[in-house]
Design an enzyme around this catalytic site. Structure first.
Site, PDB file in Angstrom:
ATOM      1  N   CYS A   2      16.170 -24.147  -0.486  1.00 23.20           N
ATOM      2  CA  CYS A   2      14.493 -23.169  -0.206  1.00 23.20           C
ATOM      3  C   CYS A   2      13.671 -23.781   0.729  1.00 23.20           C
ATOM      4  CB  CYS A   2      14.444 -22.986  -2.006  1.00 23.20           C
ATOM      5  SG  CYS A   2      15.330 -22.162  -2.428  1.00 23.20           S
ATOM      6  N   ARG A  27      17.330 -24.814   6.815  1.00 24.37           N
ATOM      7  CA  ARG A  27      17.513 -26.014   5.800  1.00 24.37           C
ATOM      8  C   ARG A  27      18.796 -24.709   4.988  1.00 24.37           C
ATOM      9  NH1 ARG A  27      12.821 -28.553   4.406  1.00 24.37           N
ATOM     10  NH2 ARG A  27      13.224 -28.477   1.900  1.00 24.37           N
ATOM     11  N   TRP A  75      17.743 -20.112  -1.020  1.00 24.08           N
ATOM     12  CA  TRP A  75      19.164 -20.881  -1.638  1.00 24.08           C
ATOM     13  C   TRP A  75      19.538 -20.489  -2.867  1.00 24.08           C
ATOM     14  CZ3 TRP A  75      21.708 -24.268  -4.017  1.00 24.08           C
ATOM     15  CH2 TRP A  75      23.358 -24.675  -2.675  1.00 24.08           C
ATOM     16  N   ASN A 101      10.408 -24.180  -4.654  1.00 23.01           N
ATOM     17  CA  ASN A 101      12.043 -24.697  -4.329  1.00 23.01           C
ATOM     18  C   ASN A 101      11.834 -26.132  -5.716  1.00 23.01           C
ATOM     19  OD1 ASN A 101      13.542 -26.807  -2.812  1.00 23.01           O
ATOM     20  ND2 ASN A 101      12.441 -27.152  -1.492  1.00 23.01           N
ATOM     21  N   GLY A 102      12.982 -26.274  -6.169  1.00 20.87           N
ATOM     22  CA  GLY A 102      13.501 -26.620  -6.689  1.00 20.87           C
ATOM     23  C   GLY A 102      14.369 -26.674  -7.824  1.00 20.87           C
ATOM     24  N   GLU A 487      34.709 -38.290   7.694  1.00 25.78           N
ATOM     25  CA  GLU A 487      33.749 -36.924   8.346  1.00 25.78           C
ATOM     26  C   GLU A 487      34.527 -36.455   9.104  1.00 25.78           C
ATOM     27  OE1 GLU A 487      30.822 -37.091   8.254  1.00 25.78           O
ATOM     28  OE2 GLU A 487      30.061 -36.665   9.857  1.00 25.78           O
ATOM     29  N   LYS A 491      33.419 -32.257   9.251  1.00 25.12           N
ATOM     30  CA  LYS A 491      32.669 -31.799   9.944  1.00 25.12           C
ATOM     31  C   LYS A 491      33.757 -30.483  10.088  1.00 25.12           C
ATOM     32  CE  LYS A 491      30.506 -32.755  10.414  1.00 25.12           C
ATOM     33  NZ  LYS A 491      28.888 -33.951   9.631  1.00 25.12           N
ATOM     34  N   GLU A 494      33.323 -27.846   7.167  1.00 24.53           N
ATOM     35  CA  GLU A 494      32.001 -27.136   6.807  1.00 24.53           C
ATOM     36  C   GLU A 494      31.650 -26.018   7.646  1.00 24.53           C
ATOM     37  OE1 GLU A 494      28.087 -30.195   6.575  1.00 24.53           O
ATOM     38  OE2 GLU A 494      29.106 -30.689   8.433  1.00 24.53           O
ATOM     39  N   HIS A 510      51.892 -41.735   0.193  1.00 19.74           N
ATOM     40  CA  HIS A 510      51.988 -42.250  -0.924  1.00 19.74           C
ATOM     41  C   HIS A 510      51.724 -40.542  -1.812  1.00 19.74           C
ATOM     42  CE1 HIS A 510      52.126 -46.516  -1.727  1.00 19.74           C
ATOM     43  NE2 HIS A 510      51.269 -46.249  -0.542  1.00 19.74           N
ATOM     44  N   LYS A 609      20.546 -27.823   4.395  1.00 18.68           N
ATOM     45  CA  LYS A 609      20.333 -28.573   5.320  1.00 18.68           C
ATOM     46  C   LYS A 609      20.345 -29.998   4.333  1.00 18.68           C
ATOM     47  CE  LYS A 609      20.407 -31.168   9.360  1.00 18.68           C
ATOM     48  NZ  LYS A 609      21.520 -32.227   8.917  1.00 18.68           N
TER      49      LYS A 609
END
Ligand code: F6R
Length: 614
Positions: A2, A27, A75, A101-102, A487, A491, A494, A510, A609
């Site tokens: 948010c 964000r 969000w 926000n929270g 990583e 990438k 996402e 394995h 973000k």
């Protein structure tokens, strides 16, 4: 996550708020809204599911006049993304409106109590509880909005950055913060507020970072006033923003992500600047000399981080163990905080975070402090919560990262962790000085090596066309290249929504080897390092099962070149510096695959973000 924006002054608030919401889009969000006090004294709230542009369309025929307003990108946490659940939320009497926000953890208890007292709710959000509670207190105690906010916040358990406006007091916004970021910009006869400085920077460079448990009276006519929940005034500490508008724009690139990938030669130069002397013989990294004893006497270092920052931290573990011979553990902050960790004052905890606001990482820091550990922070955003809540630390200095998928921050974090390991190794004498000097010399050339790697752009773009429609990818690496594999897979996942798994190459046999067939591409990171011969075997094992191999190798490679299906040759650098180089082609590969699939690379679905909630 948010984002909040607020404005009070003589300009048209709506224009500033909408521009601010666009700045905060990076964000991550799923709905947006705005509340304005009109010159005729009406409090108008408009909100819409989806992009900020949907909100703009919705507002086209509405009254958007007024010099005071608050706005929000949401969000979803409590309640699906919808017009109803979007912020701002009105109090039932429509006298006040609030953005948040929270998360309010005890919202259920508060809501039940308010319902018993006759309150009616419109949404499923935790936030609406807050606005109803404030208004309940304000009307029942006949007090000011400021006092009502103060009393309400005493009852709230959770994290918040809020901004509240009132129909009958149009020149003031009341804002407050606990564990969620909030910045106030101070102009001439006007003030701004936002979740980060990006919506503010084009109007003023004078900012105040609100601290936990502070309430701000943001007014057009009075100087900024900060109080705590006990009604005591706290210091207004004005800082100067080190941010420019051009850093927030795409600069001719189609996406922020591509811009940020291509910025890496210069961001790494900025990251190194002042920290490595001309000849590479001295490493200076802030906070290390001052806390020399802590690092030298550390019985263990624990690195806490999330996501991409966790991958950089894993490289940090290899670096610190190799160079400093100190045991290192790397923990997901979200797991660490609930794992009843054994910590004491001989531990050094390093928190790594691009945004400096990740809620889990902040909680891990708090636990570390409570256990008496020394906490060192590595972040990118100046003035964010992590640098303000750690004993010492440093910035990666790569400039604002807007693309949701982290690229330049990752290489910046790895670079800082490399420099940190070298600085500790030098203090500790755990590595021959000549070896450190050699790495130092190579570090000075890294921006140039990254530039050369970026010249592979066209080759990688062509390669991406072959693999755009793969359903799964495997990424393999060993040693320093294992976190790079993780990583690379993250990438791809996402931004292209292709399932990808990163794995230590030798672990493949394995389990994941069962997945290998002609349909599944395997990306193998195999630079010139001490495990090269071992990874050649792993390439053979994939090829023997008709897997298709894309290999990232060092220039001059002899063996893998002849076995892999596709080879990307990157500059040959010392082993400990390979992650910074080998991660770059993987960033480009993910970018182009996502573009080929028509995905929104800068704002991938569901992602945020800055992850400011648990
Ligand atoms: C992935 C990505 C995330 C972040 C994670 C932690 O590209 O960016 O995985 O790395 O959310 O964020 P920070 O580093 O801000 O703590």
């Amino acid at each position: 996550m948010c984002g909040i924006v607020g404005y009070v002054g003589n300009r048209n608030a709506y224009d500033i708020l909408i521009k601010g919401l666009h700045r905060l889009e990076y964000r991550g969000y799923d709905s947006a809204g705005v509340a304005l006090v009109s010159p005729s004294g009406k409090l108008n709230v408009y909100k819409s599911r989806g992009k900020v542009s949907n909100l703009e369309d919705y507002c086209k025929d509405k009254d958007t006049t007024g010099g005071t307003g608050i706005a929000h990108t949401r969000w979803a946490t409590h309640g699906e993304p919808s017009d109803r659940n979007a912020h701002p939320h009105f109090s039932e009497d429509e006298e006040i409106a609030l953005v948040h926000n929270g998360t309010i953890e005890n919202y259920k208890v508060l809501k039940d109590a308010l319902i018993q007292n006759g309150c009616k709710f419109q949404s499923e959000t935790d936030t609406e509880v807050l606005v109803q509670l404030i208004e309940y207190i304000r009307t029942h105690n006949d007090c000011s909005l400021l006092d009502a906010v103060k009393e309400a916040l005493k009852q709230v358990v959770g994290a918040y950055a809020i901004a509240v406006i009132e129909k009958n007091n149009p020149d003031t916004i009341i804002a407050a913060r606990k564990s969620s970021p909030l910045v106030i910009g101070i102009g001439e006869g006007e003030m701004f507020l936002a979740s980060d400085a990006t919506p503010i920077v084009e109007y003023t460079k004078d900012v105040v970072y609100v601290k936990d448990n502070e309430i701000a009276v943001v007014s057009k006519t009075e100087p900024l006033k900060l109080i705590n929940l006990n009604n005591e005034e706290t210091k207004v500490d004005v800082k100067t923003l080190q941010l420019s508008i051009s850093q927030l724009e795409k600069g001719g690139y189609p996406h922020f992500m591509l811009k940020e990938i291509f910025e890496q030669p210069s961001t790494l130069r900025d990251c190194i600047r002042g920290r490595v002397t001309e000849e590479g013989k001295k490493i200076i990294i802030s906070g290390v000399l001052d806390s020399k004893e802590k690092f030298l006497n550390a019985k263990r270092i624990i690195i806490v981080a999330c996501g991409t920052s966790w991958h950089a931290s894993l490289i940090g573990k290899y670096l610190i163990q190799d160079m400093c011979r100190i045991p290192v553990e790397v923990e997901y902050a979200s797991e660490f905080r609930y794992s009843n960790p054994v910590l004491d004052d001989r531990d050094v905890v390093i928190a790594v975070s691009q945004s400096g606001e990740t809620a889990d990482t902040l909680a891990a820091i708090q636990m570390a402090h409570e256990a008496g550990a020394y906490v060192y922070g590595i972040s990118n955003v100046v003035g964010s919560s992590i640098p303000r809540n750690t004993d010492s630390g440093t910035y990666i200095h790569v400039g604002p990262e807007i693309g949701v998928a982290s690229t330049k921050a990752f290489t910046g974090q790895v670079m800082v962790l490399t420099l940190l390991a070298m600085a500790i190794a030098e203090l500790k004498g755990s590595m021959p000085k000549e070896e450190l000097d050699k790495i130092g010399e190579e570090i000075l050339k890294i921006p140039e090596y990254v530039k050369q790697t970026l010249e592979l752009n066209d080759q990688i773009e062509r390669l991406s066309l072959i693999f755009t429609y793969a359903h799964n990818f495997l990424y393999l690496g060993r040693g320093y290249s294992y976190p790079v594999a993780l990583e690379g897979a993250l990438k791809l996942k996402e931004i292209s929504y292709i399932h990808a798994e990163g794995y230590p190459a030798a672990e493949m046999k394995h389990g994941p080897i069962a997945l290998i067939d002609a349909e599944m591409p395997t990306v193998i990171i195999a630079p010139n390092d001490h495990l090269y011969e071992k990874i050649v075997n792993n390439v053979q094992q994939v090829k023997a099962r008709h897997g298709s191999v894309i290999a990232i190798v060092s220039e001059g490679d002899k063996e893998i070149k002849n076995i892999a299906d596709h080879v990307i040759e990157v500059p040959d650098v010392p082993e400990c510096l390979t992650p910074i180089i080998t991660s770059v082609p993987l960033q480009l590969l993910s970018y182009y695959i996502a573009i080929n699939k028509g995905k929104d690379v800068d704002m991938p679905r569901n992602l945020a973000k800055s992850v400011t909630v648990e």
